[in-house]
Design a protein around this motif. Sequence first.
Motif, PDB file in Angstrom:
ATOM      1  N   GLU A 182       0.825  -1.216   0.000  1.00 41.76           N
ATOM      2  CA  GLU A 182       0.000   0.000   0.000  1.00 41.76           C
ATOM      3  C   GLU A 182       0.856   1.261   0.000  1.00 41.76           C
ATOM      4  OE1 GLU A 182      -2.961  -0.246  -0.866  1.00 41.76           O
ATOM      5  OE2 GLU A 182      -3.116  -2.421  -0.536  1.00 41.76           O
ATOM      6  N   ILE A 183       2.077   1.155   0.503  1.00 45.69           N
ATOM      7  CA  ILE A 183       2.981   2.315   0.389  1.00 45.69           C
ATOM      8  C   ILE A 183       3.294   2.534  -1.082  1.00 45.69           C
ATOM      9  CG2 ILE A 183       5.220   3.326   0.999  1.00 45.69           C
ATOM     10  CD1 ILE A 183       5.239   1.728   3.543  1.00 45.69           C
ATOM     11  N   LYS A 184       3.585   1.416  -1.753  1.00 44.42           N
ATOM     12  CA  LYS A 184       3.870   1.525  -3.198  1.00 44.42           C
ATOM     13  C   LYS A 184       2.693   2.182  -3.917  1.00 44.42           C
ATOM     14  CE  LYS A 184       6.672  -2.688  -3.478  1.00 44.42           C
ATOM     15  NZ  LYS A 184       6.640  -4.084  -3.938  1.00 44.42           N
ATOM     16  N   ASN A 185       1.463   1.821  -3.499  1.00 43.68           N
ATOM     17  CA  ASN A 185       0.258   2.399  -4.110  1.00 43.68           C
ATOM     18  C   ASN A 185      -0.008   3.820  -3.623  1.00 43.68           C
ATOM     19  OD1 ASN A 185      -0.160  -0.029  -5.339  1.00 43.68           O
ATOM     20  ND2 ASN A 185      -1.622  -0.768  -3.794  1.00 43.68           N
ATOM     21  N   LYS A 186       0.846   4.303  -2.754  1.00 47.47           N
ATOM     22  CA  LYS A 186       0.673   5.619  -2.124  1.00 47.47           C
ATOM     23  C   LYS A 186      -0.637   5.716  -1.339  1.00 47.47           C
ATOM     24  CE  LYS A 186       3.385   8.532  -5.172  1.00 47.47           C
ATOM     25  NZ  LYS A 186       3.436   9.819  -5.834  1.00 47.47           N
ATOM     26  N   ASP A 187      -1.192   4.573  -0.957  1.00 47.83           N
ATOM     27  CA  ASP A 187      -2.387   4.613  -0.115  1.00 47.83           C
ATOM     28  C   ASP A 187      -1.929   4.449   1.339  1.00 47.83           C
ATOM     29  OD1 ASP A 187      -4.801   4.484   1.118  1.00 47.83           O
ATOM     30  OD2 ASP A 187      -5.685   3.038  -0.283  1.00 47.83           O
ATOM     31  N   PHE A 188      -1.399   5.514   1.883  1.00 45.18           N
ATOM     32  CA  PHE A 188      -0.794   5.443   3.221  1.00 45.18           C
ATOM     33  C   PHE A 188      -1.845   5.154   4.292  1.00 45.18           C
ATOM     34  CE2 PHE A 188       2.278   8.659   1.240  1.00 45.18           C
ATOM     35  CZ  PHE A 188       3.020   7.646   0.669  1.00 45.18           C
ATOM     36  N   LYS A 189      -3.052   5.609   4.017  1.00 41.08           N
ATOM     37  CA  LYS A 189      -4.117   5.390   4.990  1.00 41.08           C
ATOM     38  C   LYS A 189      -4.400   3.887   5.117  1.00 41.08           C
ATOM     39  CE  LYS A 189      -8.484   7.211   6.288  1.00 41.08           C
ATOM     40  NZ  LYS A 189      -9.733   7.822   5.946  1.00 41.08           N
ATOM     41  N   LYS A 190      -4.441   3.240   3.966  1.00 43.78           N
ATOM     42  CA  LYS A 190      -4.700   1.805   3.988  1.00 43.78           C
ATOM     43  C   LYS A 190      -3.514   1.057   4.606  1.00 43.78           C
ATOM     44  CE  LYS A 190      -6.731  -1.816   1.189  1.00 43.78           C
ATOM     45  NZ  LYS A 190      -7.002  -2.204  -0.205  1.00 43.78           N
ATOM     46  N   ALA A 191      -2.318   1.519   4.260  1.00 41.75           N
ATOM     47  CA  ALA A 191      -1.120   0.907   4.840  1.00 41.75           C
ATOM     48  C   ALA A 191      -1.192   0.997   6.367  1.00 41.75           C
ATOM     49  CB  ALA A 191       0.131   1.613   4.333  1.00 41.75           C
ATOM     50  N   HIS A 192      -1.627   2.146   6.835  1.00 49.29           N
ATOM     51  CA  HIS A 192      -1.752   2.366   8.279  1.00 49.29           C
ATOM     52  C   HIS A 192      -2.751   1.399   8.888  1.00 49.29           C
ATOM     53  CE1 HIS A 192      -3.429   4.557  11.840  1.00 49.29           C
ATOM     54  NE2 HIS A 192      -2.147   4.677  12.095  1.00 49.29           N
ATOM     55  N   TYR A 193      -3.870   1.230   8.178  1.00 45.37           N
ATOM     56  CA  TYR A 193      -4.904   0.326   8.672  1.00 45.37           C
ATOM     57  C   TYR A 193      -4.356  -1.098   8.813  1.00 45.37           C
ATOM     58  CZ  TYR A 193      -9.234  -2.283   8.956  1.00 45.37           C
ATOM     59  OH  TYR A 193     -10.235  -3.128   9.366  1.00 45.37           O
ATOM     60  N   ILE A 194      -3.655  -1.553   7.782  1.00 45.74           N
ATOM     61  CA  ILE A 194      -3.125  -2.922   7.781  1.00 45.74           C
ATOM     62  C   ILE A 194      -2.091  -3.105   8.895  1.00 45.74           C
ATOM     63  CG2 ILE A 194      -1.760  -4.581   6.430  1.00 45.74           C
ATOM     64  CD1 ILE A 194      -3.085  -3.350   3.924  1.00 45.74           C
ATOM     65  N   LEU A 195      -1.260  -2.094   9.026  1.00 39.56           N
ATOM     66  CA  LEU A 195      -0.204  -2.142  10.042  1.00 39.56           C
ATOM     67  C   LEU A 195      -0.806  -2.267  11.435  1.00 39.56           C
ATOM     68  CD1 LEU A 195       2.817  -1.863  10.434  1.00 39.56           C
ATOM     69  CD2 LEU A 195       2.571   0.611  10.282  1.00 39.56           C
ATOM     70  N   LYS A 196      -1.828  -1.440  11.683  1.00 37.26           N
ATOM     71  CA  LYS A 196      -2.425  -1.384  13.017  1.00 37.26           C
ATOM     72  C   LYS A 196      -3.214  -2.641  13.381  1.00 37.26           C
ATOM     73  CE  LYS A 196      -2.123   2.699  15.369  1.00 37.26           C
ATOM     74  NZ  LYS A 196      -2.466   3.113  16.733  1.00 37.26           N
ATOM     75  N   LEU A 197      -3.571  -3.421  12.363  1.00 36.62           N
ATOM     76  CA  LEU A 197      -4.317  -4.637  12.664  1.00 36.62           C
ATOM     77  C   LEU A 197      -3.540  -5.547  13.607  1.00 36.62           C
ATOM     78  CD1 LEU A 197      -5.896  -5.697   9.255  1.00 36.62           C
ATOM     79  CD2 LEU A 197      -7.072  -4.855  11.301  1.00 36.62           C
TER      80      LEU A 197
END
Lengths: 271, 457
Positions: free
Chosen positions: B62-77
């Motif tokens: 998701e970082i590659k996709n520049k969707d940092f919000k989604k990356a954050h969501y996945i990380l926090k899971l």
Amino acid sequence: MKKNEIMEKKKLSDGSYLFKIYNPEVAKNSYAGNFVIVIAKDGSERIPLTIMEYTDEWISIVIQPIGFSTKEICFLEEKDCFSGIMGPLGKKIENKKYGTILFVAGGIGIAPVIPQMMEFKKTDNKIILIHGARDGEHIILEKESKKYTDNYIICTDDGSMGKKGLVTNAMKELIESGEKIDHIVTIGPLIMMKFVSDLSKNYSIPTTASLNTIMLDGTGMCGSCRVEYDGEVKFACVDGPDMDAHKINFDVLLRRNARFKSLELVNGEKK
Amino acid sequence: MKERMKMREQNPLERKNNFEEVTLGYNEQEALHEASRCLECKTAPCKTGCPANVLIPEFIKEIKNKDFKKAHYILKLKNNLPAVCGRVCPQEVQCEAKCVLAKKGNAVAIGRLERFIADFGIKNNLSLDIESKSNSIKVAVIGSGPAGITCAADLAKEGFEVYLYEALHKAGGVMVYGIPEFRLPKSIVEHEINKIQELGVKLETNMVFGKNINLSDLKEKGFKAVFIGSGAGLPKFMNIQGEELNTCYSANEFLTRINLLKAYKFPEFKTPVIVGKKTVVVGGGNVAMDAARCALRLGADVTLIYRRTQKEMPARVEEVHHAMEEGIKFEFLNNPVRYEGDEKGFVKKVFVERMKLGEPDASGRRRPEKTGEIREFEADSVVVAIGNSPNPVIQQNLKDLKTTKWGTIEVDENNNTSIPGIFAGGDITTGAATVIEAIGAGKKAAMSIVNYIKNNK
Ligand SMILES: Cc1cc2nc3c(=O)[nH]c(=O)nc-3n(C[C@H](O)[C@H](O)[C@H](O)COP(=O)(O)OP(=O)(O)OC[C@H]3O[C@@H](n4cnc5c(N)ncnc54)[C@H](O)[C@@H]3O)c2cc1C
Ligand SMILES: Cc1cc2nc3c(=O)[nH]c(=O)nc-3n(C[C@H](O)[C@H](O)[C@H](O)COP(=O)(O)OP(=O)(O)OC[C@H]3O[C@@H](n4cnc5c(N)ncnc54)[C@H](O)[C@@H]3O)c2cc1C
Ligand code: SF4
Ligand code: SF4
Ligand code: FES
């Protein structure tokens, strides 16, 4: 009533203050021998103070304004809240019948002695108190002292109240008079406790001293309060504060309690 | 192949005079570069290196996709404290050690990417948007270190009414009293604590379990389960001559004065600390490194004494590297034998014995052996950082709680203690370990608590 709210503040004749503080959780669990760590305001030092009285809702403490943090606390007024009160910490006294217990208190050391006399009275001990101070004004909490003692001896350095002279003189006199003493509890300035301890050792009377070491957390986490006890390291906050005086290395303790003297604050600034 | 992206840092000559963060984090461009190096391996061996099983390739994608919000969501899971772990995890022996690129010495900088995303989350005040329906079942969590915070957060997300009790006046455990500001800014920990309060967790500080809050109180108030995450905060001493001297500190005392009570801002903050001109730090772990670097920042010339060699040091490689850059002197294969003080009790001299390495011991590291050769160092203060044992307060007050011979609380694989309804995890069960292991334990215990309550309804 809010937690940690000051319900009552009273100035005593020696310049100390008595605070009644609302905190049921601390109060309900308190007993003679316990102390609290007090934080006046956010960012203040954590200061250890003995719990003098305890009910189901409030505790009282008596505090002597000797340095920055104790003065900061004494500036708090009724209705103010302490930023934090943590406790009851330390070991509770082991309450049993010794027979005759002699309390030797110096100055403000009378405050921590009061709950102990009260509890030891309940187990049918005969209570003798020697309270020493600079002068009559520094003899505080007389009413409470009278209430729990069978024999109440006051001595002052200048003779303005009670006998003239040191507590150790009065102590010697008492023991020499033939009074059989089974246990001694001493609370006050370190140097006084050291002399009381030396003297009681001569008479082989078991003695407890309450150690006012420099503390931080009060839960055994930092080792700031450590003392040399029978050649071992003990933490006054969890193994004490009341400990066998004859096993304490008072000289080390005296040095350690002066270790931040060079950084004492004057009006909140460095000297 | 692209090189691993370096992280910008404060210049060592500057940073040794301040308590600001040493490493500066990736910017977006740097993060994108680093993320592009991840091969998104199907098997994702990196995940097996992470005690909390963070979904590594998934969030990097998701970082590659520049969707940092989604990356954050996945990380926090999987990780409630990514901004902390991204900074302090020993990645080189955990996730990054297992990365397929590690063999070439060029592992993906997973920790740094984690930090980038977590910081993005903090800056934008992102929440997990988890709808939790309150079930009004009360659970108590004791200790607000990473284990307690994680357990409390996960239970709150499940709808439990969670009370988090902390003995000190500030929440965060070692993250606030031990690890210094320049390695882990306290504002980050505060942010995370605020977040779990937003989830509904009720934090109460100055509450010592076994003192002003007891098991019987909790039962009376209808609590159904208790999690204990009280950490390993009991300092060890060596019992050598002179340890009682005025300026001989345990690392806990030294670090608590500086970090929790902000002695480095004395007299604005009122708690003092004295280091003097020369400080000797004893030990070779993260704690020793933190103490040494704090003493340096307070103006002392610092020498670190460790009884084995650099290779055996348990501290993170990065921290040792930073400490060396900042000018801390290392004396390997040396062990203190006694300290000497002046007439007022302040440390003056440190006597050390030279050691040599012998046969490997139980930990597989070669055992240090005495040589009898004694040397002396001048010093005004000493910090003893040779390790911590589990906090004993709770065990002493709960006699039925089974403990091991090391003083840790005994738990099974689901973090059950010997008392039904009481769970434990983190350093109190493992002995001093890592933040992410504590997080992992907190997570697992939360699951166990959910199941326990379900089965006992
Ligand atoms: C278990 C315990 C119970 C206590 N109970 C009471 C009490 O009921 N009432 C009360 O007034 N005080 C009590 N004290 C002492 C009180 O905590 C200290 O007076 C206070 O910490 C001094 O802080 P300060 O910043 O005002 O003074 P500072 O400026 O820090 O010090 C002033 C002077 O006192 C010395 N000192 C520093 N810390 C201590 C200490 N902990 N004990 C003794 N001397 C110290 C310093 O060396 C200096 O000479 C108790 C201490 C302990 C450990
Ligand atoms: C100086 C230092 C540096 C470190 N550096 C790193 C690093 O770089 N990377 C890494 O991964 N790990 C590091 N660690 C280790 C890591 O911090 C710990 O493994 C982790 O914090 C353990 O988490 P925990 O939740 O089990 O306990 P802790 O963080 O210790 O928290 C326990 C909490 O419980 C509270 N508590 C204790 N008893 C009671 C009670 N009776 N009632 C209420 N509350 C109580 C304590 O006050 C404390 O706040 C370091 C440790 C130290 C000391
Ligand atoms: S939490 Fe730590 S070990 Fe896990 S992926 Fe993140 S940096 Fe690696
Ligand atoms: S092992 Fe390395 S390259 Fe493969 S998915 Fe994990 S981080 Fe990416
Ligand atoms: S005050 Fe910290 S261990 Fe006693």
